[in-house]
Enzyme design. Structure first.
Site, PDB file in Angstrom:
ATOM      1  N   SER A 143     -60.934  -1.667 -37.235  1.00 56.41           N
ATOM      2  CA  SER A 143     -61.855  -0.534 -37.425  1.00 56.41           C
ATOM      3  C   SER A 143     -61.300   0.726 -36.791  1.00 56.41           C
ATOM      4  CB  SER A 143     -63.188  -0.796 -36.719  1.00 56.41           C
ATOM      5  OG  SER A 143     -63.687  -2.042 -37.017  1.00 56.41           O
TER       6      SER A 143
ATOM      7  N   HIS B 229     -60.581  -2.216 -44.806  1.00 55.56           N
ATOM      8  CA  HIS B 229     -61.698  -2.165 -43.847  1.00 55.56           C
ATOM      9  C   HIS B 229     -62.981  -2.550 -44.575  1.00 55.56           C
ATOM     10  CE1 HIS B 229     -64.424   0.266 -40.985  1.00 55.56           C
ATOM     11  NE2 HIS B 229     -64.062  -0.832 -40.379  1.00 55.56           N
TER      12      HIS B 229
ATOM     13  N   GLU C 134     -62.764   0.170 -47.447  1.00 56.84           N
ATOM     14  CA  GLU C 134     -61.862   1.315 -47.283  1.00 56.84           C
ATOM     15  C   GLU C 134     -60.436   0.754 -47.306  1.00 56.84           C
ATOM     16  OE1 GLU C 134     -63.812   4.751 -44.586  1.00 56.84           O
ATOM     17  OE2 GLU C 134     -63.638   2.854 -43.526  1.00 56.84           O
TER      18      GLU C 134
ATOM     19  N   ASN D 210     -66.749   5.560 -40.610  1.00 61.77           N
ATOM     20  CA  ASN D 210     -67.157   5.626 -39.203  1.00 61.77           C
ATOM     21  C   ASN D 210     -67.268   7.052 -38.695  1.00 61.77           C
ATOM     22  OD1 ASN D 210     -67.876   3.088 -38.412  1.00 61.77           O
ATOM     23  ND2 ASN D 210     -65.785   2.451 -37.937  1.00 61.77           N
TER      24      ASN D 210
HETATM   25  N1  LIG Z   1     -68.159  -6.461 -36.766  1.00 57.30           N
HETATM   26  C1  LIG Z   1     -68.114  -5.479 -37.661  1.00 57.30           C
HETATM   27  O1  LIG Z   1     -69.144  -4.944 -38.136  1.00 57.30           O
HETATM   28  C2  LIG Z   1     -66.772  -5.000 -38.175  1.00 57.30           C
HETATM   29  C3  LIG Z   1     -66.728  -4.148 -39.292  1.00 57.30           C
HETATM   30  C4  LIG Z   1     -65.480  -3.764 -39.809  1.00 57.30           C
HETATM   31  C5  LIG Z   1     -64.312  -4.200 -39.176  1.00 57.30           C
HETATM   32  N2  LIG Z   1     -64.396  -5.007 -38.064  1.00 57.30           N
HETATM   33  C6  LIG Z   1     -63.141  -5.465 -37.465  1.00 57.30           C
HETATM   34  O2  LIG Z   1     -62.898  -6.812 -37.880  1.00 57.30           O
HETATM   35  C7  LIG Z   1     -62.163  -7.505 -36.863  1.00 57.30           C
HETATM   36  C8  LIG Z   1     -62.911  -8.765 -36.481  1.00 57.30           C
HETATM   37  O3  LIG Z   1     -64.194  -8.398 -36.021  1.00 57.30           O
HETATM   38  P1  LIG Z   1     -65.385  -9.465 -35.911  1.00 57.30           P
HETATM   39  O4  LIG Z   1     -66.619  -8.670 -35.699  1.00 57.30           O
HETATM   40  O5  LIG Z   1     -65.295 -10.450 -37.026  1.00 57.30           O
HETATM   41  O6  LIG Z   1     -64.974 -10.191 -34.532  1.00 57.30           O
HETATM   42  P2  LIG Z   1     -65.418 -11.626 -34.013  1.00 57.30           P
HETATM   43  O7  LIG Z   1     -65.307 -11.562 -32.527  1.00 57.30           O
HETATM   44  O8  LIG Z   1     -66.700 -12.055 -34.632  1.00 57.30           O
HETATM   45  O9  LIG Z   1     -64.278 -12.606 -34.593  1.00 57.30           O
HETATM   46  C9  LIG Z   1     -62.941 -12.545 -34.219  1.00 57.30           C
HETATM   47  C10 LIG Z   1     -62.351 -13.939 -34.401  1.00 57.30           C
HETATM   48  O10 LIG Z   1     -60.941 -13.861 -34.175  1.00 57.30           O
HETATM   49  C11 LIG Z   1     -60.558 -15.049 -33.525  1.00 57.30           C
HETATM   50  N3  LIG Z   1     -59.295 -14.833 -32.854  1.00 57.30           N
HETATM   51  C12 LIG Z   1     -59.051 -14.073 -31.760  1.00 57.30           C
HETATM   52  N4  LIG Z   1     -57.741 -14.134 -31.435  1.00 57.30           N
HETATM   53  C13 LIG Z   1     -57.150 -14.946 -32.349  1.00 57.30           C
HETATM   54  C14 LIG Z   1     -55.835 -15.388 -32.550  1.00 57.30           C
HETATM   55  N5  LIG Z   1     -54.848 -15.023 -31.723  1.00 57.30           N
HETATM   56  N6  LIG Z   1     -55.570 -16.215 -33.601  1.00 57.30           N
HETATM   57  C15 LIG Z   1     -56.563 -16.585 -34.439  1.00 57.30           C
HETATM   58  N7  LIG Z   1     -57.854 -16.202 -34.290  1.00 57.30           N
HETATM   59  C16 LIG Z   1     -58.142 -15.388 -33.264  1.00 57.30           C
HETATM   60  C17 LIG Z   1     -61.702 -15.349 -32.565  1.00 57.30           C
HETATM   61  O11 LIG Z   1     -61.698 -16.706 -32.131  1.00 57.30           O
HETATM   62  C18 LIG Z   1     -62.914 -14.989 -33.422  1.00 57.30           C
HETATM   63  O12 LIG Z   1     -63.395 -16.103 -34.140  1.00 57.30           O
HETATM   64  C19 LIG Z   1     -61.973  -6.507 -35.725  1.00 57.30           C
HETATM   65  O13 LIG Z   1     -60.736  -5.876 -35.897  1.00 57.30           O
HETATM   66  C20 LIG Z   1     -63.122  -5.509 -35.951  1.00 57.30           C
HETATM   67  O14 LIG Z   1     -62.849  -4.240 -35.411  1.00 57.30           O
HETATM   68  C21 LIG Z   1     -65.592  -5.436 -37.563  1.00 57.30           C
END
Ligand SMILES: NC(=O)c1ccc[n+]([C@@H]2O[C@H](COP(=O)([O-])OP(=O)(O)OC[C@H]3O[C@@H](n4cnc5c(N)ncnc54)[C@H](O)[C@@H]3O)[C@@H](O)[C@H]2O)c1
Length: 285
Positions: free
Chosen positions: A122, A145, A157, A195
């Site tokens: 993000s 994104h 995006e 954002n």
């Molecule tokens: N939450 C949102 O609304 C949103 C929206 C758009 C983008 N994002 C982006 O998406 C990405 C994930 O966000 P999320 O909310 O799903 O996070 P989350 O914490 O729910 O999930 C992240 C996952 O990654 C896993 N992980 C961490 N390190 C790892 C590794 N080395 N190898 C394999 N798996 C690993 C974790 O165990 C976890 O299950 C981030 O970059 C975030 O900025 C989030």
């Protein structure tokens, strides 16, 4: 060259975003390998996807006959080398550059030449993340994104890095359309486009409360009924957590200055632990 409809998809990170990114690809008939660090994260993700499917069937979003083939099209693993024959891998691990860098360079080492790596970051510039793959992979590195909940929100995006090839951009845009999403192409700037728009509004919403112009619930009501937003700004901050909003606003403030300076009331509430999310007091409760 694999045809788009036969693309094998990998997703790394089975959290909130990654699990549903796997789901939307599997729903469109792709074979998906979903990877995470450990088995409990993967079984929690599959249990959540089963729940999303069941709710979706009850509400008429999904055909019940699609449930078994869709969920069995998602194979889970803790070993990134099992993504080796993927045509496109989405990286959706924690939002920390060091963690993403390690995953991305491991993927670069095990994927075949020409496979695309798409990051769901993000806030980290795509061009910075692209520097963690070798020169041969850089034309195949891009940002996609997605928005939460991915199973319902249709926008993606699509953000090319400086080195991304036109062919990778076009393949990524076509794949987004093929899975029922609507991509918009965005330049690689901090916060991308959505954002930046969103946080200008969230900051002004907090300012309205600071000035005593209206209460959080009245502002939410005003945005829903007057602007046609599905959620008001305070409901949205409670859903995504005020701490995440503050983190994003700090990054936008670093990049763009005053117009994104986080409001004192938001900082204070985060310091007090009133961040919203599961079980925590938020703006509305
Ligand atoms: N939450 C949102 O609304 C949103 C929206 C758009 C983008 N994002 C982006 O998406 C990405 C994930 O966000 P999320 O909310 O799903 O996070 P989350 O914490 O729910 O999930 C992240 C996952 O990654 C896993 N992980 C961490 N390190 C790892 C590794 N080395 N190898 C394999 N798996 C690993 C974790 O165990 C976890 O299950 C981030 O970059 C975030 O900025 C989030």
């Amino acid at each position: 060259m694999t045809e788009l409809k036969d693309f094998r998809i990998g997703v790394v990170g089975a959290g909130l975003m990654g699990a549903e990114i796997a789901l939307v690809h599997a729903l469109s008939g792709h074979q998906v390998v979903l990877a995470d660090r450990n088995e409990p994260a993967l079984s929690a993700a599959m249990a959540r996807l089963t729940g999303i499917f069941d709710k979706g069937i009850a509400r008429g979003f999904y055909e019940s006959s699609l449930k078994a083939p869709t969920l069995t099209a998602i194979r889970t693993t803790t070993d990134l080398s099992e993504l080796a024959d993927s045509d496109l891998v989405v990286e959706a691990v924690f939002e920390k550059e060091e963690i993403k860098a390690e995953v991305i360079s491991t993927l670069d080492g095990c994927l075949k030449p020409g496979a695309i790596i798409a990051t769901n970051t993000s806030t980290i510039p795509i061009t910075v993340l692209a520097s963690h793959v070798g020169e041969g992979r850089q034309p195949y590195f891009i940002g996609t994104h997605y928005f939460s909940p991915v199973s319902r929100m249709t926008l993606v995006e699509v953000i090319p890095a400086l080195q991304t090839s036109d062919e990778t951009i076009s393949t990524t845009l076509r794949l987004c359309h093929a899975i029922g999403k609507t991509p918009v192409r965005i330049k690689d700037v901090t916060g991308f486009a959505v954002n930046r728009l969103l946080h200008v509004m969230l900051i002004e919403a907090v300012r309205l409360v600071e000035e005593g112009v209206a209460s959080p619930s009245d502002i939410d009501q005003a945005c829903r009924l007057g602007l046609g937003h599905p959620l008001g700004p305070f409901e949205l901050m409670d859903a995504t957590t005020s701490s995440l909003c503050l983190q994003v606003q700090d990054i936008l403030f670093q990049a763009y200055g005053e117009r994104f300076r986080p409001r004192p009331l938001l900082k204070q509430r985060v310091q007090a632990g009133y961040v919203g999310g599961r079980g925590k007091k938020g703006w509305r409760a």
